[in-house]
Design an enzyme around this catalytic site. Sequence first.
Site, PDB file in Angstrom:
ATOM      1  N   LEU A 161      52.747  40.733  40.221  1.00 52.99           N
ATOM      2  CA  LEU A 161      52.449  39.873  41.564  1.00 52.99           C
ATOM      3  C   LEU A 161      50.940  39.622  42.021  1.00 52.99           C
ATOM      4  O   LEU A 161      50.886  38.552  42.916  1.00 52.99           O
ATOM      5  CB  LEU A 161      53.386  40.566  42.950  1.00 52.99           C
ATOM      6  CG  LEU A 161      54.639  40.441  42.091  1.00 52.99           C
ATOM      7  CD1 LEU A 161      55.536  42.073  42.747  1.00 52.99           C
ATOM      8  CD2 LEU A 161      55.467  39.592  42.165  1.00 52.99           C
ATOM      9  N   HIS A 176      53.243  49.082  32.734  1.00 57.79           N
ATOM     10  CA  HIS A 176      52.898  48.703  33.500  1.00 57.79           C
ATOM     11  C   HIS A 176      52.425  48.648  35.184  1.00 57.79           C
ATOM     12  O   HIS A 176      51.076  49.182  35.027  1.00 57.79           O
ATOM     13  CB  HIS A 176      53.359  46.881  33.570  1.00 57.79           C
ATOM     14  CG  HIS A 176      53.042  46.264  34.368  1.00 57.79           C
ATOM     15  ND1 HIS A 176      52.618  44.441  34.363  1.00 57.79           N
ATOM     16  CD2 HIS A 176      52.592  46.026  35.946  1.00 57.79           C
ATOM     17  CE1 HIS A 176      52.677  43.907  35.490  1.00 57.79           C
ATOM     18  NE2 HIS A 176      52.081  44.443  36.031  1.00 57.79           N
ATOM     19  N   HIS A 224      48.449  50.185  36.931  1.00 58.87           N
ATOM     20  CA  HIS A 224      48.097  50.270  38.581  1.00 58.87           C
ATOM     21  C   HIS A 224      47.216  51.021  38.283  1.00 58.87           C
ATOM     22  O   HIS A 224      46.063  50.882  39.706  1.00 58.87           O
ATOM     23  CB  HIS A 224      48.832  49.225  38.953  1.00 58.87           C
ATOM     24  CG  HIS A 224      48.992  47.920  38.777  1.00 58.87           C
ATOM     25  ND1 HIS A 224      48.662  46.737  38.865  1.00 58.87           N
ATOM     26  CD2 HIS A 224      50.607  47.151  38.479  1.00 58.87           C
ATOM     27  CE1 HIS A 224      48.691  45.982  38.583  1.00 58.87           C
ATOM     28  NE2 HIS A 224      50.060  45.782  38.745  1.00 58.87           N
TER      29      HIS A 224
HETATM   30 NI    NI Z   1      51.343  44.109  38.565  1.00 57.21          NI
END
Ligand code: NI
Length: 178
Positions: A100, A141, A145
């Site tokens: 995103l 994933h 972050h």
């Molecule tokens: Ni991401």
Amino acid sequence: MIREIAELGHPALRAAVEGVAWPLSGEDRGLADDLLETMLGANGVGIAAPQVGASRSIFVVASRPNPRYPDAPSMEPLVVINPEIVERSGEIARGWEGCLSIPGLRGIVPRHRRIVARFRTVGGEQVEREFVDFVARIFQHEDDHLRGLVFLDRLESSRDLVTEKEYLARFSPPAGDR
Ligand code: NI
């Protein structure tokens, strides 16, 4: 509340996060709720606190079929706090990812096919759970972050990167077809 999603270039995406203290503060609980709402609003299957500018060790994993990932498995959205991946399979799977915070791009990313992770749930319970395939991919994933990493950092080659338009035209399987 839906929060604004930070995009590549925002310093929060490259910053290390702080661990979350227990009992959960009102602020952290609000952040968890907002992450869920923001992710659903954006048709994501996961989102991490740095993506809304918050350097906190919280993310959401919420695999479900959706316009961006039509054949994703369904699960109850899972709020993950202070995670630690304690086991990683030797088996590596290459699969498509988007983010995103990196609109318009998709890449083929190698991930461990199976992981075991220890974390706290939003209710405070300390749990250890195994994840495989697509859900393990989302977990890794989102965990990245929290370390200031994005999927671009995991590409084996920049040739594994395509635009969303070309991805949808060439590489995205129709819903239900795998
Ligand atoms: Ni991401």
